[in-house]
Design a protein around this motif. Structure first.
Motif, PDB file in Angstrom:
ATOM      1  N   SER A 553      -2.015   0.247 -20.598  1.00  0.00           N
ATOM      2  CA  SER A 553      -0.659  -0.207 -20.904  1.00  0.00           C
ATOM      3  C   SER A 553      -0.402  -1.534 -20.204  1.00  0.00           C
ATOM      4  O   SER A 553      -0.673  -1.676 -19.005  1.00  0.00           O
ATOM      5  CB  SER A 553       0.362   0.838 -20.440  1.00  0.00           C
ATOM      6  N   LEU A 554       0.160  -2.488 -20.920  1.00  0.00           N
ATOM      7  CA  LEU A 554       0.549  -3.757 -20.287  1.00  0.00           C
ATOM      8  C   LEU A 554       1.672  -3.536 -19.280  1.00  0.00           C
ATOM      9  O   LEU A 554       1.772  -4.259 -18.288  1.00  0.00           O
ATOM     10  CB  LEU A 554       0.986  -4.763 -21.347  1.00  0.00           C
ATOM     11  N   TYR A 555       2.517  -2.544 -19.533  1.00  0.00           N
ATOM     12  CA  TYR A 555       3.594  -2.257 -18.581  1.00  0.00           C
ATOM     13  C   TYR A 555       3.028  -1.700 -17.271  1.00  0.00           C
ATOM     14  O   TYR A 555       3.544  -2.015 -16.182  1.00  0.00           O
ATOM     15  CB  TYR A 555       4.585  -1.269 -19.195  1.00  0.00           C
ATOM     16  N   LEU A 556       1.996  -0.891 -17.347  1.00  0.00           N
ATOM     17  CA  LEU A 556       1.316  -0.411 -16.144  1.00  0.00           C
ATOM     18  C   LEU A 556       0.698  -1.578 -15.382  1.00  0.00           C
ATOM     19  O   LEU A 556       0.838  -1.688 -14.153  1.00  0.00           O
ATOM     20  CB  LEU A 556       0.228   0.595 -16.529  1.00  0.00           C
ATOM     21  N   VAL A 557       0.036  -2.465 -16.093  1.00  0.00           N
ATOM     22  CA  VAL A 557      -0.578  -3.635 -15.466  1.00  0.00           C
ATOM     23  C   VAL A 557       0.489  -4.509 -14.818  1.00  0.00           C
ATOM     24  O   VAL A 557       0.323  -4.994 -13.695  1.00  0.00           O
ATOM     25  CB  VAL A 557      -1.388  -4.430 -16.509  1.00  0.00           C
ATOM     26  N   GLY A 558       1.605  -4.708 -15.517  1.00  0.00           N
ATOM     27  CA  GLY A 558       2.681  -5.513 -14.947  1.00  0.00           C
ATOM     28  C   GLY A 558       3.252  -4.907 -13.680  1.00  0.00           C
ATOM     29  O   GLY A 558       3.510  -5.602 -12.699  1.00  0.00           O
ATOM     30  N   GLY A 559       3.435  -3.577 -13.690  1.00  0.00           N
ATOM     31  CA  GLY A 559       3.934  -2.912 -12.490  1.00  0.00           C
ATOM     32  C   GLY A 559       2.965  -3.029 -11.332  1.00  0.00           C
ATOM     33  O   GLY A 559       3.376  -3.207 -10.174  1.00  0.00           O
ATOM     34  N   ALA A 560       1.655  -2.952 -11.624  1.00  0.00           N
ATOM     35  CA  ALA A 560       0.658  -3.108 -10.569  1.00  0.00           C
ATOM     36  C   ALA A 560       0.675  -4.539 -10.015  1.00  0.00           C
ATOM     37  O   ALA A 560       0.588  -4.734  -8.795  1.00  0.00           O
ATOM     38  CB  ALA A 560      -0.725  -2.763 -11.104  1.00  0.00           C
ATOM     39  N   LEU A 561       0.807  -5.519 -10.890  1.00  0.00           N
ATOM     40  CA  LEU A 561       0.844  -6.912 -10.437  1.00  0.00           C
ATOM     41  C   LEU A 561       2.057  -7.176  -9.549  1.00  0.00           C
ATOM     42  O   LEU A 561       2.002  -8.015  -8.646  1.00  0.00           O
ATOM     43  CB  LEU A 561       0.869  -7.857 -11.639  1.00  0.00           C
ATOM     44  N   THR A 562       3.146  -6.464  -9.785  1.00  0.00           N
ATOM     45  CA  THR A 562       4.331  -6.616  -8.932  1.00  0.00           C
ATOM     46  C   THR A 562       3.979  -6.381  -7.473  1.00  0.00           C
ATOM     47  O   THR A 562       4.469  -7.078  -6.573  1.00  0.00           O
ATOM     48  CB  THR A 562       5.424  -5.625  -9.370  1.00  0.00           C
ATOM     49  N   HIS A 563       3.106  -5.407  -7.213  1.00  0.00           N
ATOM     50  CA  HIS A 563       2.719  -5.080  -5.842  1.00  0.00           C
ATOM     51  C   HIS A 563       1.492  -5.850  -5.376  1.00  0.00           C
ATOM     52  O   HIS A 563       1.400  -6.212  -4.197  1.00  0.00           O
ATOM     53  CB  HIS A 563       2.448  -3.576  -5.742  1.00  0.00           C
ATOM     54  N   LEU A 564       0.561  -6.118  -6.279  1.00  0.00           N
ATOM     55  CA  LEU A 564      -0.689  -6.775  -5.877  1.00  0.00           C
ATOM     56  C   LEU A 564      -0.529  -8.281  -5.720  1.00  0.00           C
ATOM     57  O   LEU A 564      -1.244  -8.901  -4.927  1.00  0.00           O
ATOM     58  CB  LEU A 564      -1.783  -6.480  -6.911  1.00  0.00           C
ATOM     59  N   VAL A 565       0.394  -8.868  -6.456  1.00  0.00           N
ATOM     60  CA  VAL A 565       0.662 -10.317  -6.355  1.00  0.00           C
ATOM     61  C   VAL A 565       2.172 -10.481  -6.188  1.00  0.00           C
ATOM     62  O   VAL A 565       2.888 -10.801  -7.139  1.00  0.00           O
ATOM     63  CB  VAL A 565       0.158 -11.077  -7.597  1.00  0.00           C
ATOM     64  N   PRO A 566       2.709 -10.240  -4.986  1.00  0.00           N
ATOM     65  CA  PRO A 566       4.161 -10.251  -4.776  1.00  0.00           C
ATOM     66  C   PRO A 566       4.842 -11.547  -5.197  1.00  0.00           C
ATOM     67  O   PRO A 566       6.022 -11.541  -5.558  1.00  0.00           O
ATOM     68  CB  PRO A 566       4.294 -10.015  -3.264  1.00  0.00           C
ATOM     69  N   SER A 567       4.109 -12.659  -5.180  1.00  0.00           N
ATOM     70  CA  SER A 567       4.721 -13.937  -5.550  1.00  0.00           C
ATOM     71  C   SER A 567       5.200 -13.943  -6.994  1.00  0.00           C
ATOM     72  O   SER A 567       6.121 -14.700  -7.345  1.00  0.00           O
ATOM     73  CB  SER A 567       3.724 -15.080  -5.338  1.00  0.00           C
ATOM     74  N   LEU A 568       4.607 -13.113  -7.856  1.00  0.00           N
ATOM     75  CA  LEU A 568       5.026 -13.060  -9.253  1.00  0.00           C
ATOM     76  C   LEU A 568       6.440 -12.511  -9.401  1.00  0.00           C
ATOM     77  O   LEU A 568       7.109 -12.767 -10.386  1.00  0.00           O
ATOM     78  CB  LEU A 568       4.057 -12.196 -10.069  1.00  0.00           C
ATOM     79  N   ALA A 569       6.880 -11.740  -8.423  1.00  0.00           N
ATOM     80  CA  ALA A 569       8.213 -11.143  -8.489  1.00  0.00           C
ATOM     81  C   ALA A 569       9.258 -11.976  -7.773  1.00  0.00           C
ATOM     82  O   ALA A 569      10.433 -11.613  -7.749  1.00  0.00           O
ATOM     83  CB  ALA A 569       8.183  -9.739  -7.894  1.00  0.00           C
ATOM     84  N   SER A 570       8.844 -13.103  -7.200  1.00  0.00           N
ATOM     85  CA  SER A 570       9.787 -13.923  -6.431  1.00  0.00           C
ATOM     86  C   SER A 570      10.347 -15.039  -7.291  1.00  0.00           C
ATOM     87  O   SER A 570       9.826 -15.332  -8.365  1.00  0.00           O
ATOM     88  CB  SER A 570       9.091 -14.512  -5.215  1.00  0.00           C
TER      89      SER A 570
END
Length: 570
Positions: A553-570
């Motif tokens: 799921s792309l949504y699963l991948v996006g949620g994982a990236l939120t934690h693995l690459v915190p800068s993406l959420a800033s």
């Protein structure tokens, strides 16, 4: 996609309660949307208001029925466009490149946008879904628009639609349609030279095909997906995807299975659209180093060849390149008409498209992220992962542990997808819903009210059951094996190496076992783990390398990236 949840509370009435008793409680915020207050609104207020437009189940059913009434969808989109302050003629200056397809359309658009940007053009790129923040869907020069710009345009468009809704029976556009309108406003006001747009939905496709003149169209690889909307056979899906074709507008596609290729050619003839099949990428290469792509995986080569033809055609219309003489047409297939060297086309090597064939290394952990969610894309993901993981494993001087983190959504057959992943020889299979975390601070950009938490967890249990069947263990766990710790559901399977966690963060925390420096979050944000489950993590604690494939799921991948690459959420 998201929904305005101010808070998220997960409850278990009793320790012995099953996951089917878990429910999601939500309070929808009441927002004032008058344009006079727009300057005081913040980004999160805009996202909450946007989330209120999410398509619910009844609207989805209406969309499915609407396939037989395309003119109704066309008129609705015309009305929304006019109410937002635009006309169809305003959109002609966007110089649009349309790309449809089941898999690879996003990557094709990413290649296309990067190549055009390298030629000095100011590009607009509208895509879906987003991975971390909704503003990723609207990009200028390859970057998501900023929060201030998103907020500014959001309230401008939302205000006009809200003020006119009483005259239209209170109607407001759905989440996706609103974002399409928003993107049009942004690209026009910010004066982009061209827009790359993957797969508009039915109403939008009709509007753009019948009333606009896209400069060129492309159709990437076709397969089975979204069957309730597009049809239950690949031929029906091909017919729907060909909806982007326009009379007289050049169109390109890649090699397709015989059935859908026949449909595409028939539709092209009916519409009066010249449709040509792109050559293999190898045919572009001249003596010298082979073409290098910024996106990993052999399957990206067909996306790259489609992007090259789309760009070549678009650049010719701009008067940048000489016409292809000759095109080298053999039947409906073309020879490249030009050579392509990495030095002359650096955009191919510089393309980035997060969450697709994406690798991240954090100490002993290597995360392989790919949003594959169809049979064809999962097969491509497996080929990519096995090659990359084997290469990495040869460099490791110690034990290697492989972990699958998986979730599937909607109507997709998780059992069929997991069967394709089984040959990767995972030591652990971990399942979780597409929730970044089970606390009130969960990102508003990634909240989803179209499905209950109960249903999401049930899907995870079904996936685990499919995995156990593949392993020869079979069956769903009994209620007394469901473990609830501090009101967070955690499913522990005592006989096989599979687990179900309540959210993405808790799954990543357990997989990493404190060995990922980026996942150093406060303890209270991590799901409590029962001692028996914790004891099974010794292999993860002692491994020289942990390989984690995150897919389904792309949504699963996006949620994982939120934690693995915190800068993406800033």
């Amino acid at each position: 996609m998201a929904h305005p949840l101010r808070s998220l509370r997960v409850h278990a009435a009793r320790p012995r309660a099953s996951v089917r008793r878990v429910f999601l409680a939500a309070r929808i915020l009441s927002l004032s949307t008058k344009a006079a207050r727009a300057h005081r609104m913040e980004y999160q207020d805009a996202v909450r208001a946007l989330n209120s437009l999410q398509t619910n189940a009844s609207a989805l059913e209406h969309t499915c029925e609407g396939r037989s009434q395309p003119q109704v969808q066309l008129q609705a989109m015309r009305d929304f466009l006019r109410r937002s302050g635009l006309t169809v003629e305003d959109l002609d200056s966007l110089n649009i490149i349309h790309v449809a397809g089941t898999k690879g359309k996003g990557s094709t658009c990413a290649f296309t946008e990067r190549i055009l940007r390298n030629y000095g053009f100011r590009t607009g790129f509208y895509s879906s879904p987003h991975l971390v923040q909704v503003r990723e869907r609207v990009r200028i020069d390859g970057q998501p628009i900023g929060k201030e710009l998103f907020t500014k345009y959001f309230w401008s468009v939302y205000g006009q639609l809200d003020e006119s809704k009483d005259a239209y029976g209170g109607s407001m556009p759905s989440y996706f349609r609103f974002l399409t309108l928003l993107a049009f406003h942004v690209f026009l006001q910010e004066k982009v030279n061209g827009v790359v747009n993957p797969q508009p939905k039915n109403g939008e496709a009709l509007l753009l095909r019948e009333k606009l003149g896209p400069w060129v169209c492309g159709i990437s690889s076709l397969g089975i997906d979204h069957t309730s909307i597009l049809g239950d056979t690949i031929e029906k899906i091909a017919w729907q995807k060909a909806g982007i074709l326009k009379p007289g507008v050049p169109a390109f596609t890649v090699a397709q299975p015989p059935g859908p290729m026949v449909v595409l050619r028939e539709r092209a003839r009916e519409i009066g659209c010249p449709l040509l099949v792109c050559p293999e990428l190898d045919e572009y290469e001249s003596p010298g180093p082979p073409l290098r792509l910024g996106l990993a995986g052999h399957h990206q080569r067909s996306n790259a060849t489609l992007a090259l033809q789309l760009c070549r055609n678009w650049l010719q219309r701009r008067g940048i390149l000489e016409p292809l003489v000759p095109y080298g047409v053999t039947g409906n297939r073309i020879t490249p008409g030009f050579h392509c060297r990495s030095a002359r086309h650096p955009g191919l090597a510089e393309t980035e498209w997060p969450g697709r064939s994406h690798t991240i290394r954090h100490g002993p952990l290597t995360y392989f992220l790919d949003g594959a969610h169809t049979t064809g894309s999962v097969l491509a993901c497996v080929r990519w992962f096995r090659k990359e993981a084997a290469t990495l494993e040869r460099t490791v001087g110690g034990p290697v542990v492989r972990v699958l983190l998986f979730n599937a959504t909607g109507e997709r057959d998780s059992g069929a997808l997991l069967k394709l992943l089984w040959p990767c020889h995972f030591d652990f299979a971990v399942f979780c819903p597409n929730l970044t975390e089970s606390v009130a601070s969960c990102s508003i950009d990634q909240q989803n009210f179209n499905v209950t938490l109960e249903n999401m967890l049930t899907r995870c249990l079904d996936s685990q059951s499919s995995w156990r069947t593949l392993s020869g263990r079979g069956g769903r766990l009994a209620d007394d094996q469901l473990v609830f710790q501090n009101q967070l559901p955690l499913v522990a399977e005592q006989r096989t190496d599979s687990l179900v966690f309540p959210c993405i963060l808790s799954a990543l925390q357990w997989i990493s076992q404190g060995r990922d420096p980026v996942l150093g979050v406060p303890d209270q944000r991590v799901a409590a783990v029962q001692p028996g489950v914790a004891a099974r993590a010794q292999a993860l604690q002692e491994a020289a390398s942990i390989q984690v494939l995150i897919t389904g799921s792309l949504y699963l991948v996006g949620g994982a990236l939120t934690h693995l690459v915190p800068s993406l959420a800033s």
